[in-house]
Design an enzyme around this catalytic site. Sequence first.
Site, PDB file in Angstrom:
ATOM      1  N   LYS A   1       6.608  15.463   2.599  1.00 44.23           N
ATOM      2  CA  LYS A   1       6.988  15.370   1.178  1.00 44.23           C
ATOM      3  C   LYS A   1       7.190  16.768   0.607  1.00 44.23           C
ATOM      4  CE  LYS A   1       4.228  11.262  -0.016  1.00 44.23           C
ATOM      5  NZ  LYS A   1       3.122  10.759  -0.833  1.00 44.23           N
TER       6      LYS A   1
ATOM      7  N   ARG B   1      -1.407   0.309   0.483  1.00 44.94           N
ATOM      8  CA  ARG B   1      -1.056  -0.715   1.482  1.00 44.94           C
ATOM      9  C   ARG B   1      -1.922  -1.955   1.384  1.00 44.94           C
ATOM     10  NH1 ARG B   1      -2.757   3.986   3.320  1.00 44.94           N
ATOM     11  NH2 ARG B   1      -4.663   4.200   4.547  1.00 44.94           N
TER      12      ARG B   1
ATOM     13  N   LYS C   1       1.700   3.241  -7.600  1.00 45.50           N
ATOM     14  CA  LYS C   1       0.281   3.486  -7.898  1.00 45.50           C
ATOM     15  C   LYS C   1       0.122   4.810  -8.642  1.00 45.50           C
ATOM     16  CE  LYS C   1      -4.155   4.214  -5.663  1.00 45.50           C
ATOM     17  NZ  LYS C   1      -4.952   4.157  -4.452  1.00 45.50           N
TER      18      LYS C   1
ATOM     19  N   GLU D   1      10.682   9.244  -4.423  1.00 40.26           N
ATOM     20  CA  GLU D   1      11.741   8.246  -4.232  1.00 40.26           C
ATOM     21  C   GLU D   1      11.762   7.248  -5.393  1.00 40.26           C
ATOM     22  OE1 GLU D   1       9.516   9.175  -2.032  1.00 40.26           O
ATOM     23  OE2 GLU D   1      10.336   9.273   0.011  1.00 40.26           O
TER      24      GLU D   1
ATOM     25  N   HIS E   1      15.918 -12.168  22.850  1.00 42.06           N
ATOM     26  CA  HIS E   1      17.261 -11.839  23.344  1.00 42.06           C
ATOM     27  C   HIS E   1      17.585 -10.367  23.135  1.00 42.06           C
ATOM     28  CE1 HIS E   1      18.157 -16.045  24.132  1.00 42.06           C
ATOM     29  NE2 HIS E   1      17.370 -16.264  23.085  1.00 42.06           N
TER      30      HIS E   1
HETATM   31  O1  F6P Z   1       3.272   8.445   0.844  1.00 44.53           O
HETATM   32  C1  F6P Z   1       2.597   7.329   1.279  1.00 44.53           C
HETATM   33  C2  F6P Z   1       2.218   6.464   0.114  1.00 44.53           C
HETATM   34  O2  F6P Z   1       1.257   7.104  -0.664  1.00 44.53           O
HETATM   35  C3  F6P Z   1       1.716   5.096   0.551  1.00 44.53           C
HETATM   36  O3  F6P Z   1       0.396   5.096   0.946  1.00 44.53           O
HETATM   37  C4  F6P Z   1       1.995   4.287  -0.663  1.00 44.53           C
HETATM   38  O4  F6P Z   1       1.936   2.906  -0.427  1.00 44.53           O
HETATM   39  C5  F6P Z   1       3.376   4.784  -1.019  1.00 44.53           C
HETATM   40  O5  F6P Z   1       3.346   6.163  -0.703  1.00 44.53           O
HETATM   41  C6  F6P Z   1       3.805   4.583  -2.445  1.00 44.53           C
HETATM   42  O6  F6P Z   1       2.935   5.212  -3.337  1.00 44.53           O
HETATM   43  P1  F6P Z   1       2.989   4.900  -4.891  1.00 44.53           P
HETATM   44  O7  F6P Z   1       2.658   3.464  -5.079  1.00 44.53           O
HETATM   45  O8  F6P Z   1       1.980   5.814  -5.509  1.00 44.53           O
HETATM   46  O9  F6P Z   1       4.381   5.203  -5.376  1.00 44.53           O
END
Ligand code: F6P
Length: 546
Positions: free
Chosen positions: A512, A269, A208, A214, A386
Site C-alpha cells: 500500500k 474478514r 471499516k 481503493e 474440466h
Molecule cells: O488491506 C487489507 C484490509 O485491511 C482487509 O483486512 C480489509 O478487509 C480490507 O483491507 C478493507 O478494509 P476497510 O474495510 O477498512 O476498507
Amino acid sequence: MRQPSLTSIASYQALQAHAQDATQWQMRDLFAQDPQRFERLSAEAAGLFLDYSKNRLDGRTLALLASLARERGVERLRDAMFAGDKINLTENRAVLHTALRAPQDKQITVDGQDITADVHAVLARIRTFSDAVRNGQWLGHTGREITDIVNIGIGGSDLGPKMVCLALRQFAHPRLTMHFVSNVDGHDMDAALSRVNPETTLFIIASKTFTTAETMMNANTARAWFLRHAPEQALAKHFVAVSTNVEAIKKFGIDPDNMFPFWDWVGGRYSVWSAIGLPVALCVGYGYFADFLAGAHAMDEHFRTAPIEQNLPMILALVGFWNREFLGCPSVSIAPYHQDLNRFPAYLQQLDMESNGKRVTRAGDTITDYATGPVIWGDVGTNGQHAYFQLLHQGTDVTPMDFIAALRPAHEFQNHHAALLANCFAQSEAFMKGKTTDEVRADLAGQDAAEIERLVPHKTFPGNRPSNTILMEYLTPATLGALIALYEHKVFVQGAIWDVNSYDQWGVELGKVLAKKIEAELNGAAQPAQHDGSTNGLIARAKAAV
Ligand code: F6P
C-alpha cells in the site's frame, strides 16, 4: 506469553512418530479394514454434516491430534476469544465477531461496555432501513423506488456481502439488483455505473477504516458521478456508509444518520455479520439476515461446548493441520458443488490466508520448523473437474479437497441435481481410491500387449488423496451462516496450534505504501524515485503510454 515451540511438545512428537506409519497407509485398506469407518469418522452439528473419513488417518491419529489441541491450549484461547479478551495482541483488540450473532440476552462486555446492547441497536437500525428500502418507503430524490444497490468496499467489506448475496439469490428481493464495486480499476466502477440510474440507485460505502485507498477513490468517483445527475441535497437519499470511523464519514459528506457503525473488535474478514452485512439484509430481507446470524450462532455454541473429538471446527482444523504438517500439503482446494456458492472459495481465501498467512509466533519469534497457513483456492464443481482436477488427480503435489454440497436443490431440475451430487461423490471416491495398474490393464484387456504397457502409467491414478465432504440439506441463510462460522473457527484453531496471531494483517501494508509513492510518480505529482531496475523500467513504460 511465550509458548514452547510446537515441535518440542510431547503430543507433537507423538504425532511425528505415529506419522512414520500413518503416511504409508492406503485409504483403500483403511476402508476395507473398518466397515464402520464412515460412521466413526463423521460428525454433525448446526445443520452441517462432515465426512472426514477420506483422510489418511485413523482413530489413534485423531486422539493424538486432540491431545495436541489440548496441550496447545486451544480450548483456553477459544474461551478467551468468546469472553472478549484482547487476543489480537499486535492491535490490542478483542476478537468478537461471535458477539455479532449472539442473542440479545447474552451479556458480553468490552472495556466495561455492554456490546450486545450496541450490536442489537445497530441491528434494529439495519432492520428499519432495509425494510424501508425493500417495501418502497425509502425513495430516491425524485420520488422513485430504489432498484439498484451498489456496495463500494474491498476485502472483507466486499467479499462477505457479495458472496452471501450470491449464495442466497433464491431469497433475493425481485426489485433489487445488487452490484459490488471493489477494484480500483475504473472498469469495475464503469461496469456498475453503466447499468444503473442515479434516480433509483443506493450507494453503500463500506469500509471499516474509511481510509482504504481503493474504496475512497471509488466512493469519490461514485459521488462525483451522482452529482452530475442530481443536486447535493439528494445525496442523503442515495449514499449511506458502514464504518467504525464517524469522523471520516462526516468529512466525506455522509450524514451520520445514514451511517451504520461497527467496532474495532470486528476484523474486516469477520465483518459480514456486522453492518457490513447491510447489503445482505437489503437483498434477502432482515428476517433471513437474522436467520443467517442464528445459523452462525448455532455453530458458535457447538464450537464453544462440544468436546474436541465431536467438534466440527476442531476436527476440520486438526485434519487440515495433519495434512499440512505431516503429509506436507501446501494448499487446500475448496470445491462447492453448488453454483450459488461460486464466490465461497474467494471468500475463504481472505478468511484463511489473511488470518494464518503468518511467519512469526504470537511472541514474535520467527517460525522455522513447521509450516503455517496453506494456500486456499478453488472453484465450483463440476466446472473445476474440466479445468484443473487433472493436476489434483495425477499431479506431483497432493492437494486436500473440501467438497461442499446441499442434498436438496432449490430448483425443479431433479436430474441435474442427481448428476451434480454423483459428480461430487465420484470425485472424492476417485481421489481416495485412485486406479491401480492392474485395474488399468483390465480396462485395456484385448488390446495389443505392448500398447497396453505403454498406456498403463498414463492411465494410472495414485489415489490416497485426502478430502472432506460437508453436506447440508438445503443452502439456506442458516446453513450458510453455520458454514462460514465453521471455517472461521477452523482458522482460529489452526492459528492457535501454529501460535500465530490470526487477527492482524500487517503483510498487506508494504505494498500500500509503495503504491502511494508510485501513483504520485505516475501522475507527475512526484519526481521518479530510485526504485530497482525492474520497477523503474515498468514505471517508465507506463509513463510513456500516457
Ligand atoms: O488491506 C487489507 C484490509 O485491511 C482487509 O483486512 C480489509 O478487509 C480490507 O483491507 C478493507 O478494509 P476497510 O474495510 O477498512 O476498507
